[in-house]
Design an enzyme around this catalytic site. Structure first.
Site, PDB file in Angstrom:
ATOM      1  N   ILE A 314       0.935  -1.336   0.154  1.00  0.00           N
ATOM      2  CA  ILE A 314       0.042  -0.132   0.074  1.00  0.00           C
ATOM      3  C   ILE A 314       0.867   1.211  -0.143  1.00  0.00           C
ATOM      4  O   ILE A 314       0.379   2.233  -0.094  1.00  0.00           O
ATOM      5  CB  ILE A 314      -1.006   0.096   1.234  1.00  0.00           C
ATOM      6  CG1 ILE A 314      -0.147   0.065   2.480  1.00  0.00           C
ATOM      7  CG2 ILE A 314      -2.071  -1.126   1.100  1.00  0.00           C
ATOM      8  CD1 ILE A 314      -0.994  -0.112   3.776  1.00  0.00           C
ATOM      9  N   GLY A 315       2.146   1.078   0.048  1.00  0.00           N
ATOM     10  CA  GLY A 315       3.084   2.289   0.094  1.00  0.00           C
ATOM     11  C   GLY A 315       4.379   1.993   0.184  1.00  0.00           C
ATOM     12  O   GLY A 315       4.710   0.782   0.365  1.00  0.00           O
ATOM     13  N   PHE A 319      11.981   4.734   4.463  1.00  0.00           N
ATOM     14  CA  PHE A 319      12.397   3.683   5.557  1.00  0.00           C
ATOM     15  C   PHE A 319      11.963   2.259   5.157  1.00  0.00           C
ATOM     16  O   PHE A 319      12.094   1.193   5.986  1.00  0.00           O
ATOM     17  CB  PHE A 319      11.587   4.099   6.768  1.00  0.00           C
ATOM     18  CG  PHE A 319      11.967   5.534   7.289  1.00  0.00           C
ATOM     19  CD1 PHE A 319      13.349   5.506   7.725  1.00  0.00           C
ATOM     20  CD2 PHE A 319      11.109   6.602   7.549  1.00  0.00           C
ATOM     21  CE1 PHE A 319      13.800   6.684   8.158  1.00  0.00           C
ATOM     22  CE2 PHE A 319      11.583   7.636   8.090  1.00  0.00           C
ATOM     23  CZ  PHE A 319      13.068   7.770   8.586  1.00  0.00           C
ATOM     24  N   THR A 321       9.184  -0.478   2.719  1.00  0.00           N
ATOM     25  CA  THR A 321       7.589  -0.826   2.116  1.00  0.00           C
ATOM     26  C   THR A 321       6.807  -1.127   2.969  1.00  0.00           C
ATOM     27  O   THR A 321       6.876  -1.690   4.026  1.00  0.00           O
ATOM     28  CB  THR A 321       8.018  -2.098   1.054  1.00  0.00           C
ATOM     29  OG1 THR A 321       8.939  -1.956   0.181  1.00  0.00           O
ATOM     30  CG2 THR A 321       6.660  -2.209   0.319  1.00  0.00           C
ATOM     31  N   VAL A 322       5.354  -0.570   2.698  1.00  0.00           N
ATOM     32  CA  VAL A 322       4.497  -0.946   3.701  1.00  0.00           C
ATOM     33  C   VAL A 322       3.242  -2.047   2.990  1.00  0.00           C
ATOM     34  O   VAL A 322       2.901  -1.599   1.822  1.00  0.00           O
ATOM     35  CB  VAL A 322       3.806   0.472   3.992  1.00  0.00           C
ATOM     36  CG1 VAL A 322       2.732   0.232   5.163  1.00  0.00           C
ATOM     37  CG2 VAL A 322       4.723   1.508   4.471  1.00  0.00           C
ATOM     38  N   LYS A 336       5.272  -2.225   8.131  1.00  0.00           N
ATOM     39  CA  LYS A 336       6.405  -1.668   7.584  1.00  0.00           C
ATOM     40  C   LYS A 336       7.567  -2.495   7.563  1.00  0.00           C
ATOM     41  O   LYS A 336       8.070  -3.164   8.577  1.00  0.00           O
ATOM     42  CB  LYS A 336       6.652  -0.468   8.006  1.00  0.00           C
ATOM     43  CG  LYS A 336       7.825   0.556   7.653  1.00  0.00           C
ATOM     44  CD  LYS A 336       8.094   1.690   8.197  1.00  0.00           C
ATOM     45  CE  LYS A 336       6.932   2.801   8.028  1.00  0.00           C
ATOM     46  NZ  LYS A 336       6.670   3.435   6.697  1.00  0.00           N
ATOM     47  N   ASP A 431      11.640  14.019   9.769  1.00  0.00           N
ATOM     48  CA  ASP A 431      11.025  13.737   8.538  1.00  0.00           C
ATOM     49  C   ASP A 431       9.914  14.296   8.300  1.00  0.00           C
ATOM     50  O   ASP A 431       9.009  13.283   7.837  1.00  0.00           O
ATOM     51  CB  ASP A 431      11.436  12.290   8.210  1.00  0.00           C
ATOM     52  CG  ASP A 431      11.323  12.293   6.479  1.00  0.00           C
ATOM     53  OD1 ASP A 431      11.723  13.120   5.753  1.00  0.00           O
ATOM     54  OD2 ASP A 431      11.294  11.130   6.239  1.00  0.00           O
TER      55      ASP A 431
END
Length: 593
Positions: A314-315, A319, A321-322, A336, A431
């Protein structure tokens, strides 16, 4: 056996037909279109923006990010900033010799800057900042005599700054900060007019521009000896001959083999067996749950993790991949995946995650637990159905009204204020950006990824953070020193406020053409008392008193002097007293002149 060879002949014939169809389609494109197709071929991944580029079109003028001259149909502008482009920049970009604007900043591009860009002699603006570009700055960029804006900052460029850039007499803005450049900055020509801010973060540069005296022996250069132009041309020519001679035969054989093996594997393995797992948990994985936040057994969770594949992504970000992790009882979590294998990292990782797992707040994304695997670290968070603020502002068709925007800003402010002032230990986020602000189903904001920048830092953490795609949100002093403080977070929050109000990214194409970012745009509008024009034109019935108070606090947050920025506690106080509860009359129509 005879039928097998007959089938193979049919496949070869089909492959030949497909090959000539592809050739015919490619020939239908204009030369500029073909150059862009080659550029696209070199980019293996993006957010999908390049899927709209169709090779069957006669010209590329309708493609997203491409602008053409109305009469000649030549490409004059290519703007693909912040689209998660990953890959090298094709040398074919140099064939767009009518190009005036090239903006590829804020992506994940790597490799060297192609010297063929020097062929684009009509180029006025070149924006490549915030990528992973390496190698030296091509001397050929000195051929771009019409260039007005050049930004190569926040990359991994090395070697000297070419003296040829001093010949660019029209250069109005220049930035090569936060790279690995060395040696003396050319003092002749146009480069003598730019100050320290154009060269920050290059620790081995010297010259009067950065107030560093060069050694008597002259600047030190770590670049390789240049290849002569004659030898370079010979290599290119022989390479082209080899490619031309082998392309046709190779393409035919490749397509034929792909068809043959594709049919064979499909029958032999089945269509679903070819899909590899995206998450490799590995043997010896263990699940750590914080405070009973995960009411499942480790076995149940690991079983679900092993079933994840690319369809569950999903993203992705700096940091990791989710993935979307759905349990049998209907509960959904966000996973994550972080790959970090430094020596001694495991013990530090576990200690820091215990701290992060203990931090609970309404406006923070809750860390539920983690999977400690030999191959990767998997963090388990609450899943927020509204997605990221970045997606809502820039990728979806839905429009946020003024109240929704204020609610999001307030939630982000309260989450960040808690990290700075109230949690123990206090945390500097490092961030803050729209992709790290997640929204629930009611569009209430939650700050995510807090603590991860510190968790994953190493000796070059300040360089890693800058290169990782946050260009536009970073405070000037952070880009210079790499040292994060609460006030660098406040600056990033101020940029975030401007992004929410305007609906534009910090380095949107509408003002980067003028050499500005969103802070510079606000300052420009303020000099003409037109700061209200920063409001998204799709946002109707904006309350003027609320808007003015919000722009005032945002202006304080993005001050170039850290001492002039308010604390996040003070920001929350101003938002509550002056922004969220204004007089209900007097609305500002953002569509009016």
């Amino acid at each position: 056996m005879g039928s097998f060879y007959l089938k193979l002949q049919e496949l070869l014939l089909l492959s030949v037909l497909l090959f000539f169809i592809v050739v015919e389609v490619a020939q239908a494109l204009s030369p500029d279109g073909q150059a862009l197709v080659n550029f696209r071929t070199a980019i293996p991944s993006s957010d999908g923006v390049l899927t709209h580029w169709r090779p069957e079109d006669a010209d590329p003028c309708g493609w997203k990010g491409v602008k053409c001259d109305l009469k000649s149909k030549r490409v004059i502008s290519l703007i693909l900033s912040n689209h998660k482009l990953s890959g090298p920049i094709s040398s074919d970009i140099g064939k767009l010799d009518s190009l005036q604007i090239l903006a590829l900043h804020g992506n994940n591009l790597y490799g060297s800057i192609p010297p063929e860009l020097g062929n684009c002699t009509g180029l006025k603006s070149l924006f490549l900042q915030g990528n992973y570009l390496s190698g030296s700055i091509p001397d050929e960029l000195g051929n771009l005599s019409k260039l007005e804006n050049l930004d190569l900052s926040s990359n991994s460029l090395s070697g000297n700054i070419p003296a040829s850039l001093g010949k660019l007499t029209n250069l109005a803005s220049f930035n090569v900060s936060t790279n690995f450049l060395v040696g003396q900055i050319p003092s002749d020509g146009r480069l003598a007019n730019f100050g320290n801010e154009s060269f920050l973060g290059n620790r081995k540069l010297c010259g009067h521009q950065v107030n560093v005296v060069c050694d008597a022996g002259g600047p030190t250069s770590f670049s390789q000896p240049p290849i002569s132009a004659e030898n370079q041309n010979k290599k290119k020519y022989s390479g082209r001959l080899l490619i031309s001679a082998s392309a046709t035969v190779g393409a035919l054989l490749l397509v034929a083999l792909m068809c043959f093996w594709g049919c064979f594997l499909y029958k032999r393995l089945g269509k679903n067996d070819g899909r590899g797992l995206a998450v490799d948990v590995g043997a010896g994985a263990s699940i750590v749950m914080f405070h009973g936040d995960l009411p499942y057994s480790s076995k149940d969770i690991i079983k679900k993790l092993e079933a994840l594949n690319e369809e569950h992504i999903i993203g992705s970000g700096g940091f990791g991949t989710v993935y979307k992790l759905a349990m049998d009882d209907g509960n959904v979590f966000a996973l994550k995946r972080i790959v970090k294998m430094n020596e001694g990292f495991d013990r530090f990782f576990e200690r820091e995650l215990e701290i992060l797992g203990s931090i609970k707040h309404r406006y923070l994304v809750n860390l539920r637990g983690y999977c400690n695997s030999p191959t990767s670290k998997l963090l388990i968070y609450d899943f927020l159905s509204g997605g990221s603020l970045d997606e809502v502002l820039h990728e979806r068709s839905e429009q946020l009204d003024w109240d929704a925007r204020l609610t999001i800003i307030m939630g982000a402010a309260k989450g960040l204020a808690y990290l700075h002032h109230d949690c123990s230990p206090r945390i500097i986020h490092r961030d803050i950006k729209s992709s790290n602000i997640l929204l629930d189903g009611n569009f209430e904001a939650r700050v995510s990824d807090f603590g991860l920048a510190k968790l994953l830092e190493d000796e070059e953490s300040h360089i890693t953070t800058i290169v990782a795609g946050t260009f536009g949100y970073l405070a000037p002093e952070y880009m210079q020193s790499g040292r994060a403080t609460e006030k660098t977070d406040v600056y990033s929050f101020g940029v975030l406020v401007l992004e929410v109000v305007s609906g534009k990214r910090p380095t949107d194409a509408t003002f980067i053409e003028k050499g500005l970012n969103i802070v510079g745009w606000l300052n420009f509008l303020a000099t003409e008392s037109r700061q209200r024009e920063i409001v998204d034109p799709h946002c109707e019935r904006v309350q003027t008193e609320s808007l003015d108070a919000l722009l005032s606090v945002a202006t304080q947050c993005v001050s170039s002097n850290p001492e002039e920025r308010p604390t996040m506690h003070r920001v929350v106080q101003i938002l509550e007293s002056e922004v969220m509860t204004p007089c209900p009359s007097d609305f500002y129509d953002s569509n009016s002149d």
